[in-house]
Design a protein around this motif. Structure first.
Motif, PDB file in Angstrom:
ATOM      1  N   ILE A  46       0.788  -1.237   0.000  1.00  0.00           N
ATOM      2  CA  ILE A  46       0.000   0.000   0.000  1.00  0.00           C
ATOM      3  C   ILE A  46       0.824   1.292   0.000  1.00  0.00           C
ATOM      4  N   HIS A  47       2.124   1.208   0.289  1.00  0.00           N
ATOM      5  CA  HIS A  47       2.956   2.411   0.351  1.00  0.00           C
ATOM      6  C   HIS A  47       3.949   2.451  -0.808  1.00  0.00           C
ATOM      7  N   THR A  48       4.305   3.648  -1.243  1.00  0.00           N
ATOM      8  CA  THR A  48       5.376   3.794  -2.232  1.00  0.00           C
ATOM      9  C   THR A  48       6.690   3.395  -1.564  1.00  0.00           C
ATOM     10  N   PRO A  49       7.695   2.960  -2.335  1.00  0.00           N
ATOM     11  CA  PRO A  49       8.949   2.462  -1.746  1.00  0.00           C
ATOM     12  C   PRO A  49       9.661   3.445  -0.819  1.00  0.00           C
ATOM     13  N   GLU A  50       9.563   4.734  -1.093  1.00  0.00           N
ATOM     14  CA  GLU A  50      10.270   5.714  -0.262  1.00  0.00           C
ATOM     15  C   GLU A  50       9.509   6.098   1.010  1.00  0.00           C
ATOM     16  N   ARG A  51       8.254   5.732   1.117  1.00  0.00           N
ATOM     17  CA  ARG A  51       7.434   6.070   2.285  1.00  0.00           C
ATOM     18  C   ARG A  51       7.944   5.334   3.517  1.00  0.00           C
ATOM     19  N   ARG A  52       8.023   6.033   4.640  1.00  0.00           N
ATOM     20  CA  ARG A  52       8.419   5.414   5.900  1.00  0.00           C
ATOM     21  C   ARG A  52       7.418   5.762   6.988  1.00  0.00           C
ATOM     22  N   LYS A  53       6.852   4.740   7.584  1.00  0.00           N
ATOM     23  CA  LYS A  53       6.017   4.873   8.764  1.00  0.00           C
ATOM     24  C   LYS A  53       6.936   4.532   9.941  1.00  0.00           C
ATOM     25  N   THR A  54       6.568   4.909  11.152  1.00  0.00           N
ATOM     26  CA  THR A  54       7.431   4.603  12.292  1.00  0.00           C
ATOM     27  C   THR A  54       6.637   4.044  13.457  1.00  0.00           C
ATOM     28  N   TRP A  55       7.270   3.102  14.129  1.00  0.00           N
ATOM     29  CA  TRP A  55       6.827   2.632  15.431  1.00  0.00           C
ATOM     30  C   TRP A  55       7.950   2.963  16.389  1.00  0.00           C
ATOM     31  N   LEU A  56       7.609   3.240  17.627  1.00  0.00           N
ATOM     32  CA  LEU A  56       8.597   3.476  18.662  1.00  0.00           C
ATOM     33  C   LEU A  56       8.663   2.242  19.553  1.00  0.00           C
ATOM     34  N   ALA A  57       9.851   1.953  20.072  1.00  0.00           N
ATOM     35  CA  ALA A  57      10.011   0.755  20.902  1.00  0.00           C
ATOM     36  C   ALA A  57      10.905   1.025  22.103  1.00  0.00           C
ATOM     37  N   CYS A  58      10.542   0.410  23.225  1.00  0.00           N
ATOM     38  CA  CYS A  58      11.414   0.397  24.397  1.00  0.00           C
ATOM     39  C   CYS A  58      12.402  -0.759  24.197  1.00  0.00           C
ATOM     40  N   GLU A  59      13.376  -0.868  25.092  1.00  0.00           N
ATOM     41  CA  GLU A  59      14.359  -1.961  24.974  1.00  0.00           C
ATOM     42  C   GLU A  59      13.664  -3.324  24.994  1.00  0.00           C
ATOM     43  N   GLU A  60      12.680  -3.480  25.874  1.00  0.00           N
ATOM     44  CA  GLU A  60      12.009  -4.770  26.045  1.00  0.00           C
ATOM     45  C   GLU A  60      11.261  -5.224  24.792  1.00  0.00           C
ATOM     46  N   HIS A  61      10.658  -4.295  24.055  1.00  0.00           N
ATOM     47  CA  HIS A  61       9.815  -4.663  22.917  1.00  0.00           C
ATOM     48  C   HIS A  61      10.461  -4.486  21.543  1.00  0.00           C
ATOM     49  N   ARG A  62      11.689  -3.971  21.488  1.00  0.00           N
ATOM     50  CA  ARG A  62      12.337  -3.739  20.197  1.00  0.00           C
ATOM     51  C   ARG A  62      12.414  -5.005  19.356  1.00  0.00           C
ATOM     52  N   GLU A  63      12.875  -6.085  19.939  1.00  0.00           N
ATOM     53  CA  GLU A  63      13.035  -7.325  19.181  1.00  0.00           C
ATOM     54  C   GLU A  63      11.684  -7.871  18.715  1.00  0.00           C
ATOM     55  N   HIS A  64      10.698  -7.877  19.582  1.00  0.00           N
ATOM     56  CA  HIS A  64       9.362  -8.382  19.231  1.00  0.00           C
ATOM     57  C   HIS A  64       8.753  -7.580  18.081  1.00  0.00           C
ATOM     58  N   LEU A  65       8.781  -6.252  18.194  1.00  0.00           N
ATOM     59  CA  LEU A  65       8.209  -5.415  17.136  1.00  0.00           C
ATOM     60  C   LEU A  65       9.004  -5.552  15.832  1.00  0.00           C
ATOM     61  N   SER A  66      10.326  -5.654  15.943  1.00  0.00           N
ATOM     62  CA  SER A  66      11.166  -5.834  14.752  1.00  0.00           C
ATOM     63  C   SER A  66      10.846  -7.150  14.054  1.00  0.00           C
ATOM     64  N   GLN A  67      10.673  -8.212  14.824  1.00  0.00           N
ATOM     65  CA  GLN A  67      10.333  -9.511  14.246  1.00  0.00           C
ATOM     66  C   GLN A  67       8.962  -9.481  13.583  1.00  0.00           C
ATOM     67  N   PHE A  68       8.000  -8.824  14.219  1.00  0.00           N
ATOM     68  CA  PHE A  68       6.652  -8.708  13.662  1.00  0.00           C
ATOM     69  C   PHE A  68       6.713  -8.069  12.273  1.00  0.00           C
ATOM     70  N   LEU A  69       7.432  -6.957  12.164  1.00  0.00           N
ATOM     71  CA  LEU A  69       7.555  -6.278  10.873  1.00  0.00           C
ATOM     72  C   LEU A  69       8.455  -7.056   9.912  1.00  0.00           C
ATOM     73  N   GLY A  70       9.509  -7.649  10.433  1.00  0.00           N
ATOM     74  CA  GLY A  70      10.478  -8.359   9.600  1.00  0.00           C
ATOM     75  C   GLY A  70       9.902  -9.562   8.874  1.00  0.00           C
TER      76      GLY A  70
END
Length: 71
Positions: free
Chosen positions: A28-52
């Protein structure tokens, strides 16, 4: 900087954010578009894996670096 401290995007988390996860949904997004999520140390890996696993994670950057002015 504003009076409000950025908080983690993980559901139910109210911890201070220290990471920015830049992503886009290629369906749904053009290649250059960037959305952002913010993460604390505890959730960085979980959120990264979800998107990855969905092929949507583009970059993970410390919040301090993301906000740093150029120059």
């Amino acid at each position: 900087m504003s009076d409000e401290t950025p908080i983690c995007s993980a559901k139910g988390c109210r911890a201070d954010a220290v990471w920015v996860l830049a992503w886009n949904n290629p369906k749904i997004h053009t290649p250059e578009r960037r959305k952002t999520w913010l993460a604390c140390e505890e959730h960085r890996e979980h959120l990264s894996q979800f998107l990855g696993v969905r092929g949507m994670l583009k970059d993970t950057v410390p919040l301090a670096d993301w906000e740093a002015p150029e120059g």
